[in-house]
Scaffold this active site. Sequence first.
Site, PDB file in Angstrom:
ATOM      1  N   GLY B 147      70.394  64.641  87.771  1.00  0.00           N
ATOM      2  CA  GLY B 147      70.197  65.967  88.074  1.00  0.00           C
ATOM      3  C   GLY B 147      71.712  66.285  87.830  1.00  0.00           C
ATOM      4  O   GLY B 147      72.699  65.838  87.167  1.00  0.00           O
ATOM      5  N   CYS B 148      71.787  67.750  87.568  1.00  0.00           N
ATOM      6  CA  CYS B 148      73.239  68.326  86.996  1.00  0.00           C
ATOM      7  C   CYS B 148      74.577  67.592  87.942  1.00  0.00           C
ATOM      8  O   CYS B 148      75.554  67.234  87.766  1.00  0.00           O
ATOM      9  CB  CYS B 148      72.499  69.655  86.993  1.00  0.00           C
ATOM     10  SG  CYS B 148      72.125  70.230  88.346  1.00  0.00           S
ATOM     11  N   TYR B 149      74.385  68.058  89.412  1.00  0.00           N
ATOM     12  CA  TYR B 149      75.225  68.273  90.547  1.00  0.00           C
ATOM     13  C   TYR B 149      75.430  66.548  89.746  1.00  0.00           C
ATOM     14  O   TYR B 149      76.784  66.599  90.328  1.00  0.00           O
ATOM     15  CB  TYR B 149      74.745  68.327  91.299  1.00  0.00           C
ATOM     16  CG  TYR B 149      75.056  70.027  91.936  1.00  0.00           C
ATOM     17  CD1 TYR B 149      76.283  71.135  91.241  1.00  0.00           C
ATOM     18  CD2 TYR B 149      73.545  70.437  92.463  1.00  0.00           C
ATOM     19  CE1 TYR B 149      75.676  72.391  91.704  1.00  0.00           C
ATOM     20  CE2 TYR B 149      73.609  71.675  92.514  1.00  0.00           C
ATOM     21  CZ  TYR B 149      74.501  72.470  92.431  1.00  0.00           C
ATOM     22  OH  TYR B 149      74.408  74.266  92.616  1.00  0.00           O
ATOM     23  N   THR B 151      75.409  64.397  88.456  1.00  0.00           N
ATOM     24  CA  THR B 151      75.939  63.898  86.243  1.00  0.00           C
ATOM     25  C   THR B 151      77.554  64.340  86.776  1.00  0.00           C
ATOM     26  O   THR B 151      78.226  63.303  86.368  1.00  0.00           O
ATOM     27  CB  THR B 151      75.458  64.197  85.516  1.00  0.00           C
ATOM     28  OG1 THR B 151      74.341  63.942  85.949  1.00  0.00           O
ATOM     29  CG2 THR B 151      76.149  64.172  83.700  1.00  0.00           C
ATOM     30  N   ALA B 152      77.495  65.582  87.314  1.00  0.00           N
ATOM     31  CA  ALA B 152      79.469  66.071  86.720  1.00  0.00           C
ATOM     32  C   ALA B 152      79.662  66.107  88.431  1.00  0.00           C
ATOM     33  O   ALA B 152      81.368  65.432  87.934  1.00  0.00           O
ATOM     34  CB  ALA B 152      78.855  67.977  87.278  1.00  0.00           C
TER      35      ALA B 152
END
Lengths: 344, 344, 344, 344
Positions: B147-149, B151-152
């Site tokens: 997911g996005c979070y 990854t970051a």
Amino acid sequence: MVNAGVIGATGYAGAELVRVLAGHPQARLAAVSSVSFAGKPLSSVYPAYYGLCDLCCGTEEEVLQKSDVVFAALPHGLSQEIAKKCHDAGKVLIDLGADFRLKRLDEYEKWYQVKAVYPELHEEAVYGLPELFRDEIRGKKLIANPGCYTTAVPLALVPALQAGLIEKDGIIADCKSGVTGAGRKSTQDTHYPELNEGMHAYKVGGHRHTPEIEQTLRRFCGEEVTVVFTPHLLPVNRGILATCYAHLKSGTTLEQLQQTYEDFYRREYFVRVLPQGMRADIHHVRYSNFCEIELHIDPRTQMLIAVSAIDNMGKGAAGQAVQNMNLALGLEETAGLTALPPAF
Amino acid sequence: MVNAGVIGATGYAGAELVRVLAGHPQARLAAVSSVSFAGKPLSSVYPAYYGLCDLCCGTEEEVLQKSDVVFAALPHGLSQEIAKKCHDAGKVLIDLGADFRLKRLDEYEKWYQVKAVYPELHEEAVYGLPELFRDEIRGKKLIANPGCYTTAVPLALVPALQAGLIEKDGIIADCKSGVTGAGRKSTQDTHYPELNEGMHAYKVGGHRHTPEIEQTLRRFCGEEVTVVFTPHLLPVNRGILATCYAHLKSGTTLEQLQQTYEDFYRREYFVRVLPQGMRADIHHVRYSNFCEIELHIDPRTQMLIAVSAIDNMGKGAAGQAVQNMNLALGLEETAGLTALPPAF
Amino acid sequence: MVNAGVIGATGYAGAELVRVLAGHPQARLAAVSSVSFAGKPLSSVYPAYYGLCDLCCGTEEEVLQKSDVVFAALPHGLSQEIAKKCHDAGKVLIDLGADFRLKRLDEYEKWYQVKAVYPELHEEAVYGLPELFRDEIRGKKLIANPGCYTTAVPLALVPALQAGLIEKDGIIADCKSGVTGAGRKSTQDTHYPELNEGMHAYKVGGHRHTPEIEQTLRRFCGEEVTVVFTPHLLPVNRGILATCYAHLKSGTTLEQLQQTYEDFYRREYFVRVLPQGMRADIHHVRYSNFCEIELHIDPRTQMLIAVSAIDNMGKGAAGQAVQNMNLALGLEETAGLTALPPAF
Amino acid sequence: MVNAGVIGATGYAGAELVRVLAGHPQARLAAVSSVSFAGKPLSSVYPAYYGLCDLCCGTEEEVLQKSDVVFAALPHGLSQEIAKKCHDAGKVLIDLGADFRLKRLDEYEKWYQVKAVYPELHEEAVYGLPELFRDEIRGKKLIANPGCYTTAVPLALVPALQAGLIEKDGIIADCKSGVTGAGRKSTQDTHYPELNEGMHAYKVGGHRHTPEIEQTLRRFCGEEVTVVFTPHLLPVNRGILATCYAHLKSGTTLEQLQQTYEDFYRREYFVRVLPQGMRADIHHVRYSNFCEIELHIDPRTQMLIAVSAIDNMGKGAAGQAVQNMNLALGLEETAGLTALPPAF
């Protein structure tokens, strides 16, 4: 009617003060000053005021002469002489700058690189965060109006801190500010195409509001407090969202926490402790002096997550300044500040 | 040419995949499917594609038949059967949903309220965060795209964690997401006038990306990790800004920290560790697969503050999915992903 | 590979050229120049390019030496000497400024207050709007790249004008531009808080693109044309929406009109004449060289309302410049310009 | 105190009425109703009002009983029965919907596809645009509050039309509206990522405000008028910018035009005719009942270009409704409407 004057009326805080004062039932705007726009009508800088508030920008001296209450909205360092003049003339000064906020003069001189010229005035000044220090503000003549972050963060943390529900160590304030916080002066950072659709942190680990936040917190726990404070710039005009983290003392429940905040702010008109399920949002407090607080306990780490939302130009600057004026003069504390925030 | 297909092409992740694949030098978009828009051209949903990509939305079966590589961009729970079919047919599946991300099936079942139907596929699946697990991904057939979070946050923390520079306890990730992260479906929360000029936290203490972040972190410190993760919704279309806090081990210097990150990502095309003085900003990585990382030490508390920025739809979804495809198929890892991000 | 150079690379049009050229399969960016940022890497001005395009800004001379094709993205008046040098050195010049757009030198001198120094170069220059003047552009060495408004308005009107469906008198172009059209330099007008949530017209009745629009239109009707042109500034980064009004000749039907436009643009890759029911939107063409056109007849007044949408930095500047380069050099006209526009 | 009630209080116009009435010195909000949110507090729909206006949504009947003045903010067709009830009970009704705006019942029935049930009430109703029809409104009991476009366009054109300075033929109104004009209901068109960074025209040649604009204009020229009206949707919350074009009669000068408008609006508090050099901007009139007008003559075509700006929810809906209430009841016309618009 109180005669109110604004020194530095063409900056954003000054211009918002003009707007709030224009709606105050017991004050009238007597004079405004500006160095950059001397001799020009305020509405030449802010066309929204055209035909409604066309006062011309005079000198600081004119403001001092015509006003019972003086608001100074200036870069730090410039309010000390004004404070001296107000003191000598017996006038009330509400300073929206940073000159009288820090009680420890060494902290002031270190963080702001300015010398404290009149230590006795620093001594006399009271810190104008009414929900925390109301009794000190009433009837006073020199009031240091807090900054925006330094209003949002303590309002989110003090009830828990005072009640001994959180540890004083390990507090983090991750804050997000609207662009008006960067002031009226256009820069590459605030040029529309480069800010729009972006977000970044700035002055990480070194923002001047840090010691001011800590000063307020230590008054409620009786000890030194060191806070990690990270401001971010957000592509909206107005608002501070402060997401505050602190270690809860063992056994604290969400009910207890919620109750503590509700009790603390029970009589406060401008602070709304949201019931569980509602979200604090800067959208809800725009153009107002209100503050929203939302409370959570992270169930897996027992951390308090308290989110507060204010308008950086309202409760974070001009609204609070007028609230302080009301207290200083013995007026109704909410006078001029009761308009409903817009719903959209 | 690789025949690539997208199941769930009319959601935002699916539509972005279509865009990225359209520019891939070694892949061609063979088929797309959608339940909601079956039989309609993709460009009737996304008029930006009109005349350029007018594939009609077919069925899942059609995508499976026509594709060598299948991308599934579906709500959680729905990818398990697709994975079984791909497995049986020997096709590569890149799953952008959450079904195969969590290795501990009890965590998956608890956080997503879905039963793991094919435990052997969960076993087989690899976690597609190439900068951290590249060797596991190469040549594999079932890849769980993060997911996005998720990854970051790990990209911002893993170098320090692996190098033993930070404590594993007390990690906080305060994250800000663009609105596309909320998906294509319009809601009151994403109705323009109510989101514009606002910002709020959501799912505080309970977002499903939490165990996924922790799973990645524990692989780099060998122990359980519990993270406080607070997502916020931001009025921009794209981007995740992750402001991550961790306690530095005593004596760690900024130079050491900076060097550790630069070494860790030295060969990575998509991660740029910014030199001191540059700021990570979601503005800089829009429409791309890049990640920016900015490092600070709070001088008064010895905390690491690591800020990372990605495009939630790029490195946080479709860009990374294509990077994973490249790895799975043995193509050049950066193929199709080298366009410069727009400067404004 | 073609060696391409950009003079004035740190302005918005220049920076967008760099981005487009970076994705061009047959060109490489050989050199860039900037007066304001001489000696500095381009990525210090546009951090989105950091690590990906770190060319240092050299001098105009360096660009001229290293490039086969020179793009000049400069304020008007400054391209004339560059054109002379390119001419003498036999290089192709694509001028994104206004110096060679107007064929009537008196118009040029009047609207721009600049003297035409090399009349023979003005004579030689061709106007680079490929969909209207493709044959003139092929193989040429001095190409005047149209402005943004001057691309959007003629594309919306020429098919009807050429076919004799509209009157040449009474044409009105009400245009709305994104903020990048105002350039990189920050001003009070483009300071985020003062532009955000606002919209206004500017240079009403006096914008310099007026004679340029008229010059193009008169080539398709053989007579003088006078257009009312009103530009507006819009709080978005990119895009021109041109709403164009013209009197239809009696008896013209919508079917006839639609057919005329579809025929006119049938072979054009970059122009999409939308079917009835679809709306031209700047959202659909961002970061691209595409143009959308939507056609209406006001049933009660028999007026044509043609709405066109382009990206002011794409088809309105850098994208079109690269399209012109392709034509000038005999490359595939769409080379480097085929990326799908983002759907959101 | 006047008891005011709002039927349809949870739509945007209704919610804005609540906000304006909350600040009115001589009115109190007696009751609100909503079909969709019956029994729920208004602040559950608009959290900005939480703790400040927590009235529960009752029924239409309750509003009718408790109010001296009733505001109806409903989709067209629904106000007719309410008007009958108000008429029978002797109450004042300000209708923000479209039911009583058009005097020609055939136009009403044709454009709205609704039957006029009580022709005598349509006869009785007055059109509430105070700057144009003040004397008709005073003391009346049934007032049709104009729409947003239908306020902005006539205010920009009537002075010239009445003075005979412009031709009645060939008028074009190119209008740009903020998103709140589309109402509270979320749709794909108003989903943040698809509207943000976009702009398009809608209902070209067929918007229902067209006959309403024409009805107002023909009262000032004594003849039929046919207007081309093109609305556009703009990514801002509030505002209408109306750019109006008309053919000036030969010989009209800008001075004459400017003087005519200044004379026409000389005594109007809410309309500011801007001096040459200032620009009408929706930014300047947000959250207010003000209207700005900027005047130009296109020197090459002798066309009038008059640009007006209002807040579509203020002067275009709720503000004007309260102005009408004040007139109907004989209160000070500006009561509750004098707050300065925010400068940013």
